[in-house]
Motif scaffolding. Structure first.
Motif, PDB file in Angstrom:
ATOM      1  N   ARG A 243      25.318   5.744 -62.050  1.00  0.00           N
ATOM      2  CA  ARG A 243      25.702   5.278 -60.710  1.00  0.00           C
ATOM      3  C   ARG A 243      24.980   6.099 -59.640  1.00  0.00           C
ATOM      4  NH1 ARG A 243      30.583   4.912 -61.837  1.00  0.00           N
ATOM      5  NH2 ARG A 243      31.281   6.956 -61.145  1.00  0.00           N
ATOM      6  N   ALA A 244      24.851   7.395 -59.879  1.00  0.00           N
ATOM      7  CA  ALA A 244      24.153   8.258 -58.923  1.00  0.00           C
ATOM      8  C   ALA A 244      22.685   7.876 -58.794  1.00  0.00           C
ATOM      9  CB  ALA A 244      24.282   9.720 -59.348  1.00  0.00           C
ATOM     10  N   GLY A 245      22.145   7.251 -59.829  1.00  0.00           N
ATOM     11  CA  GLY A 245      20.766   6.788 -59.786  1.00  0.00           C
ATOM     12  C   GLY A 245      20.601   5.406 -59.193  1.00  0.00           C
ATOM     13  N   GLY A 246      21.669   4.817 -58.674  1.00  0.00           N
ATOM     14  CA  GLY A 246      21.594   3.521 -58.009  1.00  0.00           C
ATOM     15  C   GLY A 246      21.876   2.337 -58.892  1.00  0.00           C
ATOM     16  N   ALA A 247      22.386   2.569 -60.113  1.00  0.00           N
ATOM     17  CA  ALA A 247      22.574   1.468 -61.060  1.00  0.00           C
ATOM     18  C   ALA A 247      23.647   0.480 -60.643  1.00  0.00           C
ATOM     19  CB  ALA A 247      22.899   2.028 -62.447  1.00  0.00           C
ATOM     20  N   SER A 248      24.533   0.876 -59.728  1.00  0.00           N
ATOM     21  CA  SER A 248      25.659   0.008 -59.363  1.00  0.00           C
ATOM     22  C   SER A 248      25.565  -0.555 -57.948  1.00  0.00           C
ATOM     23  CB  SER A 248      26.977   0.796 -59.492  1.00  0.00           C
ATOM     24  OG  SER A 248      27.177   1.235 -60.809  1.00  0.00           O
ATOM     25  N   ALA A 249      24.424  -0.381 -57.294  1.00  0.00           N
ATOM     26  CA  ALA A 249      24.330  -0.725 -55.874  1.00  0.00           C
ATOM     27  C   ALA A 249      24.009  -2.196 -55.608  1.00  0.00           C
ATOM     28  CB  ALA A 249      23.286   0.152 -55.195  1.00  0.00           C
ATOM     29  N   ARG A 250      23.492  -2.900 -56.573  1.00  0.00           N
ATOM     30  CA  ARG A 250      23.057  -4.282 -56.329  1.00  0.00           C
ATOM     31  C   ARG A 250      24.243  -5.211 -56.111  1.00  0.00           C
ATOM     32  NH1 ARG A 250      18.940  -7.885 -60.107  1.00  0.00           N
ATOM     33  NH2 ARG A 250      19.466  -9.922 -59.211  1.00  0.00           N
ATOM     34  N   THR A 251      24.126  -6.097 -55.138  1.00  0.00           N
ATOM     35  CA  THR A 251      25.160  -7.104 -54.882  1.00  0.00           C
ATOM     36  C   THR A 251      24.752  -8.445 -55.496  1.00  0.00           C
ATOM     37  OG1 THR A 251      24.183  -7.721 -52.760  1.00  0.00           O
ATOM     38  CG2 THR A 251      25.868  -5.997 -52.746  1.00  0.00           C
ATOM     39  N   GLU A 252      25.745  -9.249 -55.814  1.00  0.00           N
ATOM     40  CA  GLU A 252      25.532 -10.575 -56.386  1.00  0.00           C
ATOM     41  C   GLU A 252      26.334 -11.597 -55.588  1.00  0.00           C
ATOM     42  OE1 GLU A 252      23.402 -10.968 -58.739  1.00  0.00           O
ATOM     43  OE2 GLU A 252      23.213  -9.001 -59.685  1.00  0.00           O
ATOM     44  N   GLY A 253      25.970 -12.878 -55.729  1.00  0.00           N
ATOM     45  CA  GLY A 253      26.577 -13.905 -54.885  1.00  0.00           C
ATOM     46  C   GLY A 253      27.563 -14.824 -55.568  1.00  0.00           C
ATOM     47  N   ASP A 254      28.021 -14.482 -56.776  1.00  0.00           N
ATOM     48  CA  ASP A 254      28.848 -15.434 -57.516  1.00  0.00           C
ATOM     49  C   ASP A 254      30.273 -15.562 -56.987  1.00  0.00           C
ATOM     50  OD1 ASP A 254      26.789 -16.201 -59.115  1.00  0.00           O
ATOM     51  OD2 ASP A 254      27.368 -14.993 -60.848  1.00  0.00           O
ATOM     52  N   VAL A 255      30.811 -14.529 -56.330  1.00  0.00           N
ATOM     53  CA  VAL A 255      32.139 -14.699 -55.736  1.00  0.00           C
ATOM     54  C   VAL A 255      32.116 -15.844 -54.730  1.00  0.00           C
ATOM     55  CG1 VAL A 255      33.870 -13.674 -54.207  1.00  0.00           C
ATOM     56  CG2 VAL A 255      32.943 -12.339 -56.112  1.00  0.00           C
ATOM     57  N   GLU A 256      31.140 -15.825 -53.843  1.00  0.00           N
ATOM     58  CA  GLU A 256      31.053 -16.881 -52.835  1.00  0.00           C
ATOM     59  C   GLU A 256      30.687 -18.221 -53.460  1.00  0.00           C
ATOM     60  OE1 GLU A 256      29.254 -17.628 -48.356  1.00  0.00           O
ATOM     61  OE2 GLU A 256      28.605 -15.889 -49.516  1.00  0.00           O
ATOM     62  N   ALA A 257      29.794 -18.207 -54.465  1.00  0.00           N
ATOM     63  CA  ALA A 257      29.393 -19.458 -55.100  1.00  0.00           C
ATOM     64  C   ALA A 257      30.573 -20.178 -55.742  1.00  0.00           C
ATOM     65  CB  ALA A 257      28.309 -19.179 -56.142  1.00  0.00           C
ATOM     66  N   VAL A 258      31.502 -19.416 -56.326  1.00  0.00           N
ATOM     67  CA  VAL A 258      32.634 -20.028 -57.023  1.00  0.00           C
ATOM     68  C   VAL A 258      33.791 -20.328 -56.076  1.00  0.00           C
ATOM     69  CG1 VAL A 258      34.376 -19.700 -58.836  1.00  0.00           C
ATOM     70  CG2 VAL A 258      32.013 -18.966 -59.221  1.00  0.00           C
ATOM     71  N   THR A 259      34.080 -19.414 -55.153  1.00  0.00           N
ATOM     72  CA  THR A 259      35.273 -19.567 -54.306  1.00  0.00           C
ATOM     73  C   THR A 259      34.989 -20.230 -52.967  1.00  0.00           C
ATOM     74  OG1 THR A 259      35.033 -17.410 -53.207  1.00  0.00           O
ATOM     75  CG2 THR A 259      36.198 -17.450 -55.330  1.00  0.00           C
ATOM     76  N   GLY A 260      33.716 -20.240 -52.549  1.00  0.00           N
ATOM     77  CA  GLY A 260      33.380 -20.825 -51.258  1.00  0.00           C
ATOM     78  C   GLY A 260      33.557 -19.882 -50.086  1.00  0.00           C
ATOM     79  N   ARG A 261      33.834 -18.600 -50.343  1.00  0.00           N
ATOM     80  CA  ARG A 261      33.960 -17.629 -49.260  1.00  0.00           C
ATOM     81  C   ARG A 261      33.340 -16.302 -49.690  1.00  0.00           C
ATOM     82  NH1 ARG A 261      37.540 -14.102 -50.908  1.00  0.00           N
ATOM     83  NH2 ARG A 261      39.281 -14.689 -52.271  1.00  0.00           N
ATOM     84  N   ALA A 262      32.930 -15.531 -48.718  1.00  0.00           N
ATOM     85  CA  ALA A 262      32.301 -14.252 -49.003  1.00  0.00           C
ATOM     86  C   ALA A 262      33.320 -13.270 -49.580  1.00  0.00           C
ATOM     87  CB  ALA A 262      31.691 -13.674 -47.730  1.00  0.00           C
ATOM     88  N   PRO A 263      32.888 -12.344 -50.414  1.00  0.00           N
ATOM     89  CA  PRO A 263      33.817 -11.345 -50.944  1.00  0.00           C
ATOM     90  C   PRO A 263      34.286 -10.386 -49.851  1.00  0.00           C
ATOM     91  CG  PRO A 263      31.561 -10.825 -51.586  1.00  0.00           C
ATOM     92  CD  PRO A 263      31.520 -12.176 -50.949  1.00  0.00           C
ATOM     93  N   GLU A 264      35.447  -9.817 -50.041  1.00  0.00           N
ATOM     94  CA  GLU A 264      36.029  -8.902 -49.070  1.00  0.00           C
ATOM     95  C   GLU A 264      35.334  -7.544 -49.117  1.00  0.00           C
ATOM     96  OE1 GLU A 264      38.230  -9.528 -46.832  1.00  0.00           O
ATOM     97  OE2 GLU A 264      38.909 -11.512 -47.460  1.00  0.00           O
ATOM     98  N   ALA A 265      35.221  -6.911 -47.955  1.00  0.00           N
ATOM     99  CA  ALA A 265      34.661  -5.566 -47.861  1.00  0.00           C
ATOM    100  C   ALA A 265      35.728  -4.531 -48.180  1.00  0.00           C
ATOM    101  CB  ALA A 265      34.109  -5.333 -46.460  1.00  0.00           C
ATOM    102  N   PHE A 266      35.285  -3.306 -48.490  1.00  0.00           N
ATOM    103  CA  PHE A 266      36.240  -2.244 -48.805  1.00  0.00           C
ATOM    104  C   PHE A 266      37.171  -1.974 -47.630  1.00  0.00           C
ATOM    105  CE2 PHE A 266      37.616   2.192 -48.980  1.00  0.00           C
ATOM    106  CZ  PHE A 266      38.240   2.206 -50.229  1.00  0.00           C
ATOM    107  N   ALA A 267      36.671  -2.087 -46.408  1.00  0.00           N
ATOM    108  CA  ALA A 267      37.517  -1.827 -45.236  1.00  0.00           C
ATOM    109  C   ALA A 267      38.730  -2.749 -45.231  1.00  0.00           C
ATOM    110  CB  ALA A 267      36.711  -2.000 -43.955  1.00  0.00           C
ATOM    111  N   SER A 268      38.540  -3.992 -45.595  1.00  0.00           N
ATOM    112  CA  SER A 268      39.647  -4.952 -45.630  1.00  0.00           C
ATOM    113  C   SER A 268      40.630  -4.590 -46.738  1.00  0.00           C
ATOM    114  CB  SER A 268      39.105  -6.366 -45.837  1.00  0.00           C
ATOM    115  OG  SER A 268      40.147  -7.298 -45.984  1.00  0.00           O
ATOM    116  N   TRP A 269      40.105  -4.252 -47.910  1.00  0.00           N
ATOM    117  CA  TRP A 269      40.983  -3.860 -49.012  1.00  0.00           C
ATOM    118  C   TRP A 269      41.796  -2.620 -48.625  1.00  0.00           C
ATOM    119  CZ3 TRP A 269      41.903   0.503 -51.787  1.00  0.00           C
ATOM    120  CH2 TRP A 269      42.705   0.363 -52.928  1.00  0.00           C
ATOM    121  N   ALA A 270      41.134  -1.631 -48.025  1.00  0.00           N
ATOM    122  CA  ALA A 270      41.817  -0.388 -47.648  1.00  0.00           C
ATOM    123  C   ALA A 270      42.933  -0.653 -46.637  1.00  0.00           C
ATOM    124  CB  ALA A 270      40.808   0.608 -47.088  1.00  0.00           C
TER     125      ALA A 270
END
Length: 278
Positions: A243-270
């Motif tokens: 993770r420190a080498g950037g292995a987890s930084a990439r975003t994907e679009g399948d949440v929006e593709a399946v649900t029709g809305r953008a995924p929530e940001a951490f600020a909203s979850w918090a």
């Protein structure tokens, strides 16, 4: 449903259509009832075939959630009971790290093997590969409440962590709607965020300073060893290094593709989970 009281499963249980008949395979029936989950709790364990048979007999679909890489037979036990019970559709929670060919640690191998079992099961299958759930930060709540500090390894490492509610929304569609059989979805949040940035977001939500203290690899490993078997502690350390080498930084679009809305940001979850940290 398996994993019904977990980070994702509890939201799936609440989001399923009102006319769905839901059975929850749980070790602790009282805990499931206290959580207010809709559905019939059925006592059982992944190594308890009679319990699995009771939960799965006559079901149309099953949510497969396993959590222990040292018990690889759990997935096969669930799938065997599903086949025997006439289940047609299985939706499996997996880990997005398995999509990286360079990732070959214990957790990646376990998830890859579980996915392979699912694809060979003869059931209509869907795989949900999720990035680290935002709810993992709930582990910081005791030190935030008691000391106003978060201690973690890899404070600057960025991860496209995902709101478990977004994963649950995708799971509900895969469980109840046509068009998802044979699909593998990559589920992330909208942007990568570091541990230090998450701490700042929580500080803003709580309206008080929260400090961050960087753990060394040895300190983090010692903490994991206190509550986990050695192979799992080492696997978490390996994952943190990647993770420190950037292995987890990439975003994907399948949440929006399946649900029709953008995924929530951490600020909203918090903001929604402020009481858990106060």
């Amino acid at each position: 449903m398996t994993g019904a009281t977990g980070a994702v499963g509890r939201h799936v249980a609440r989001m399923l259509p009102a006319d769905a008949e839901v059975r929850l395979l749980v070790r602790d029936v009282a805990k499931a009832r206290r959580a207010g989950l809709r559905g019939e709790p059925v006592p059982g364990d992944y190594q308890d075939r009679p319990g699995l048979d009771r939960a799965l007999r006559g079901a149309d679909a099953v949510l497969v959630v396993t959590a222990n890489p040292l018990r690889p037979a759990d997935d096969e036990n669930i799938l065997a009971a599903a086949r025997a019970g006439g289940v047609r559709r299985a939706v499996k929670l997996s880990w997005l790290g398995v999509a990286d060919p360079a990732e070959d640690g214990l957790i990646a191998r376990w998830n890859r093997d579980a996915e392979a079992r699912l694809r060979a099961s003869g059931l209509d299958w869907t795989v949900l590969r999720m990035r680290t759930p935002m709810s993992n930060t709930l582990a910081w709540a005791p030190s935030i409440r008691a000391e106003g500090v978060v201690r973690a390894l890899g404070g600057s490492a960025r991860s496209a962590c995902v709101d478990p509610r977004d994963v649950a929304a995708v799971a509900v569609r895969a469980l109840t709607a046509p068009g998802h059989a044979g699909r593998t979805y990559a589920l992330t949040g909208p942007a990568p965020i570091s541990v230090r940035e998450q701490v700042r977001e929580l500080s803003g939500v709580l309206r008080r300073p929260i400090g961050f203290e960087e753990l060394t690899a040895d300190q983090a490993l010692a903490r994991w060893r206190e509550r986990l078997p050695e192979p799992l502690a080492q696997a978490l350390l390996e994952a943190a290094v990647r993770r420190a080498g950037g292995a987890s930084a990439r975003t994907e679009g399948d949440v929006e593709a399946v649900t029709g809305r953008a995924p929530e940001a951490f600020a909203s979850w918090a903001a929604d989970h402020e009481p858990d940290f106060r």
